[in-house]
Design an enzyme around this catalytic site. Structure first.
Site, mmCIF file in Angstrom:
data_model
loop_
_atom_site.group_PDB
_atom_site.id
_atom_site.type_symbol
_atom_site.label_atom_id
_atom_site.label_comp_id
_atom_site.label_asym_id
_atom_site.label_seq_id
_atom_site.Cartn_x
_atom_site.Cartn_y
_atom_site.Cartn_z
ATOM 1 N N HIS A 7 0.915 -1.265 -0.162
ATOM 2 C CA HIS A 7 -0.135 0.090 -0.054
ATOM 3 C C HIS A 7 0.857 1.092 0.139
ATOM 4 C CE1 HIS A 7 0.852 0.501 4.184
ATOM 5 N NE2 HIS A 7 0.284 -0.471 4.827
ATOM 6 N N CYS B 32 2.667 -4.903 6.938
ATOM 7 C CA CYS B 32 2.657 -4.553 5.376
ATOM 8 C C CYS B 32 3.757 -4.124 4.607
ATOM 9 C CB CYS B 32 1.393 -3.533 5.186
ATOM 10 S SG CYS B 32 -0.278 -4.265 5.636
#
Length: 164
Positions: free
Chosen positions: A122, A139
């Site tokens: 992301h 992440c």
């Protein structure tokens, strides 16, 4: 005369609005694999064995080692696939990674833990700028303008190898 100015102004605004879109198009070679080298903080988009693009990445706040359980701050290691796309991500845009796999679930459960989930590639979405290196909960993060390119290039079902 006034109507013409209004129409030209509206057309200019519409043209500029299109330039600011976070959704880009891509018509180059297919990305057949994504490789993340955690120790180098690099992500590579590949067409077979040819690197199409590479990016500097931030990882989980505890980047060493494979993710074992929810909340450990580690980025998983292993082979996964891109399994979902989120155009409305809190982090600008995001691509979901198929963590946890069956083995990840077994290892976590054997330890009496949950393996966690919701691991994505992301962006930073503005509010996360300036947090420094390795700030995510597990992440893989790139700059917002970079996730726009990644989002356009990488399709659902693409293999991602996350290596130590």
């Amino acid at each position: 005369m006034m109507t013409r100015r209004v129409m030209l102004g509206a057309a200019a605004c519409a043209a500029l609005a299109g330039c600011g879109s976070k959704f880009k198009s891509y018509d180059g070679p297919e990305v057949t694999r994504v490789v993340v080298m955690k120790s180098q903080r690099r992500m590579y988009l590949l067409h077979h064995d040819k690197v199409l693009k590479d990016y500097r990445v931030d990882l989980g706040f505890a980047p060493e080692g494979h993710k074992r359980q929810e909340g450990d701050g580690r980025t998983p290691e292993g082979r996964y696939v891109i399994d979902r796309r989120n155009p409305n991500s809190e982090f600008h845009l995001s691509l979901g990674i198929s963590y946890p796999n069956t083995k990840d679930v077994e290892v976590a459960r054997a330890a009496g833990q949950s393996p966690g989930g919701d691991i994505f590639i992301h962006g930073r979405a503005g509010k996360h700028r300036g947090k420094g290196r390795d700030w995510t909960a597990g992440c893989i993060s790139v700059k917002d303008r970079e996730i726009e390119d990644v989002y356009a290039m990488v399709r659902k079902g693409t293999v991602i190898d996350i290596l130590p």
